[in-house]
Design a protein around this motif. Structure first.
Motif, short mmCIF file in Angstrom:
data_model
loop_
_atom_site.label_atom_id
_atom_site.label_comp_id
_atom_site.label_asym_id
_atom_site.label_seq_id
_atom_site.Cartn_x
_atom_site.Cartn_y
_atom_site.Cartn_z
N ASN A 95 0.82 -1.22 0.00
CA ASN A 95 0.00 0.00 0.00
C ASN A 95 0.86 1.26 0.00
N GLY A 97 1.88 3.12 -2.42
CA GLY A 97 1.36 4.16 -3.29
C GLY A 97 2.45 4.99 -3.93
N SER A 98 2.28 6.31 -3.89
CA SER A 98 3.23 7.22 -4.54
C SER A 98 4.28 7.78 -3.59
N LYS A 99 4.43 7.19 -2.42
CA LYS A 99 5.40 7.71 -1.44
C LYS A 99 6.83 7.64 -1.96
N GLY A 100 7.07 6.74 -2.88
CA GLY A 100 8.41 6.64 -3.45
C GLY A 100 8.80 7.85 -4.27
N GLU A 101 7.83 8.70 -4.59
CA GLU A 101 8.10 9.90 -5.38
C GLU A 101 8.31 11.14 -4.51
N LEU A 102 8.25 10.97 -3.19
CA LEU A 102 8.45 12.11 -2.30
C LEU A 102 9.86 12.66 -2.48
#
Length: 246
Positions: A95, A97-102
């Motif tokens: 889950n 999500g897009s946290k890898g793009e922070l």
């Protein structure tokens, strides 16, 4: 023959240098060299805290510094909690999500200094999310975290610092001398443990006064960027509420 003579001279000089220089273990990390002696006038956290402790403890005996005794940590043997990491992490990653793009710099340009106490959940407590702020944790929430503060400000753009102390803090339950004795008494035949006498654990007898002094320490420290907004807070572990102190 000349090559042999040169090698002999080099070997002799290396041996001479090795005899003159102290062993590597004797060097103190991050000590500024004499060419930067102008920085030695920066406020010294250890000396400031020590003078505060001496004045506070002169009228406050160790048994009156907290309503709780020094905690018993129980068995020193590990319970191998790490074996439980994998499955929860699989669920977390599923889950993600897009946290890898922070981005690397904190989005709200905020650094929070707080205690390592296991009861403190900074994200839930303050309503912040991953990527919002740097969370700098050490025992007692001490402002003696300049290494992290400098990196946070100079390289990653934070411009505000919030210091959090909390009720029921373990730092109220001991003195530096007591903890040094505990370490050395754990293995009296081991002289290597005497190095603990060089550590000031920055214990304190009262929460709010210690917090105010931490705020003052950072505000007056030349290594903290001018104009940095610095505030001090107390978190109540009994209620989950926070209180603005300084």
């Amino acid at each position: 023959m000349l090559v042999h003579l040169a090698r002999t001279i080099v070997s002799q000089r290396i041996a001479l240098l090795q005899n003159r220089l102290p062993p590597l273990a004797s060097y103190e990390p991050f000590r500024l060299c004499s060419t930067h002696s102008h920085l030695h006038s920066a406020p010294n956290r250890k000396s400031a805290v020590s003078s505060r402790q001496h004045s506070s403890l002169a009228s406050t005996s160790p048994e009156h510094r907290s309503h709780k005794p020094i905690p018993n940590p129980g068995s020193p043997m590990s319970q191998s909690v790490w074996k439980e990491f994998i499955e929860p992490n699989k669920q977390y990653a599923a889950n993600f999500g897009s946290k890898g793009e922070l981005p690397l710099p904190p989005g709200r340009k905020l650094a929070i200094i707080t205690c390592m106490d296991a009861r403190i959940n900074v994200y839930a407590e303050l309503g912040i999310k991953e990527g919002d702020a740097h969370i700098i944790r050490n025992a007692g929430g001490s402002a003696d975290a300049l290494r992290s503060v400098i990196i946070s400000q100079r390289l990653l753009g934070t411009r505000e610092i919030a210091i959090f102390h909390h009720t029921g803090c373990g730092m109220l339950t001991f003195t530096t001398d007591q903890l040094r004795k505990i370490v050395k008494d754990s293995d009296p035949t081991n002289p290597a443990l005497k190095v603990v006498d060089e550590i000031d654990f920055l214990d304190f007898p009262e929460i709010e006064q210690s917090l105010k002094e931490d705020v003052k320490f950072l505000k007056e420290n030349p290594l903290v960027l001018p104009g940095t907004e610095i505030t001090g807070w107390v978190y109540e572990v009994e209620t989950g509420q926070i209180k603005h102190i300084a």
